[in-house]
Design an enzyme around this catalytic site. Sequence first.
Site, PDB file in Angstrom:
ATOM      1  N   GLY A  33       0.917  -1.017   0.076  1.00 30.49           N
ATOM      2  CA  GLY A  33       0.120  -0.304  -0.003  1.00 30.49           C
ATOM      3  C   GLY A  33       0.906   1.286  -0.074  1.00 30.49           C
ATOM      4  N   ASN A  34       0.329   2.324   0.131  1.00 27.87           N
ATOM      5  CA  ASN A  34       0.902   3.725   0.299  1.00 27.87           C
ATOM      6  C   ASN A  34       0.227   4.534   1.238  1.00 27.87           C
ATOM      7  OD1 ASN A  34      -1.072   5.669  -1.165  1.00 27.87           O
ATOM      8  ND2 ASN A  34      -0.964   3.982  -2.377  1.00 27.87           N
ATOM      9  N   ARG A  35       0.898   5.608   1.378  1.00 29.15           N
ATOM     10  CA  ARG A  35       0.466   6.582   2.709  1.00 29.15           C
ATOM     11  C   ARG A  35      -0.680   7.645   2.062  1.00 29.15           C
ATOM     12  NH1 ARG A  35       3.909   5.653   6.993  1.00 29.15           N
ATOM     13  NH2 ARG A  35       5.909   4.917   6.474  1.00 29.15           N
ATOM     14  N   SER A  36      -0.891   7.589   1.110  1.00 28.44           N
ATOM     15  CA  SER A  36      -2.237   8.660   0.769  1.00 28.44           C
ATOM     16  C   SER A  36      -3.312   8.537   1.694  1.00 28.44           C
ATOM     17  CB  SER A  36      -2.484   8.515  -0.862  1.00 28.44           C
ATOM     18  OG  SER A  36      -3.107   9.328  -1.072  1.00 28.44           O
ATOM     19  N   ALA A 100      -3.703   7.842  -5.140  1.00 29.24           N
ATOM     20  CA  ALA A 100      -2.375   7.303  -5.530  1.00 29.24           C
ATOM     21  C   ALA A 100      -2.555   5.725  -5.724  1.00 29.24           C
ATOM     22  CB  ALA A 100      -1.669   7.369  -3.883  1.00 29.24           C
TER      23      ALA A 100
END
Length: 237
Positions: A33-36, A100
């Site tokens: 995943g990502n931090r958006s 994102a």
Amino acid sequence: TGVAQVPADLAGRRVLISTGGTREPLDPVRYLGNRSSGKQGVALAETAVARGAHVTLVAANVDLPMPEGVDVVRVGTARELQQEITSRTAEHDVVVMVAAVADFRPAEYADSKIKKTHDPGDPDAAPTITLVRNPDILAGIVADRGAATTPLIVGFAAETGDATGSVLDLARAKLARKGCDLLVVNEVGVDKTFGLDETSVHVLTRGSEAVTDLGPASKSEVSHGIWDVVARSLTVD
Ligand code: CTP
Ligand code: CA
């Protein structure tokens, strides 16, 4: 600089926004995943409603209260996001891709939890995760639009600048590559991190040298600045 008078310049417009960050599952309990956070897309949805738009927000893994009057569609992965955006694009006047999107996903999904010892012959071995490319959703809807002039398509990019160019150089190249109408560039650097409430962006228009600088300001104020540019683009076509 509060927003004393909100213009009704998006009245009757149908606006589709993606926000958050996609998650690509590895097994039933793990993902890449990502931090958006999704805050910018939520602020855009709320301000578009205030300006009279009908808004659909496709939210990827967003854990925030949703603004009133917005149709929310929840998704997890990039391919789910692609399905929900692509199937709705033609019926909208404006599409804003804030999400994102994971550029890659694991090539294989394990139906059961990957165990620490996955190879009995070599109990200390670590697995290698092979990745494959995800579809480019933004480039796809630009290609589907073809020679048509609607919907207006807006991309987002977070850039740091690197050895190959400044933030604006990289953004110009990305705008040309993606073929969208507007690109909102977020300058990310040492003191600028994900999830903060204040932001500053540059808005680039395809086929024009002009750049609109917005912020530092709240995501809501920056959103109104973005809608100002969008509303102007919608009236000059
Ligand atoms: N985007 C998309 N589908 C992807 C990747 C990105 O639709 N698979 C969209 C994002 O929602 C954003 C824009 O494309 O609006 C730019 O995303 P960005 O990650 O900056 O562009 P990339 O082409 O993936 O380039 P890179 O990550 O290498 O900078
Ligand atoms: Ca990317």
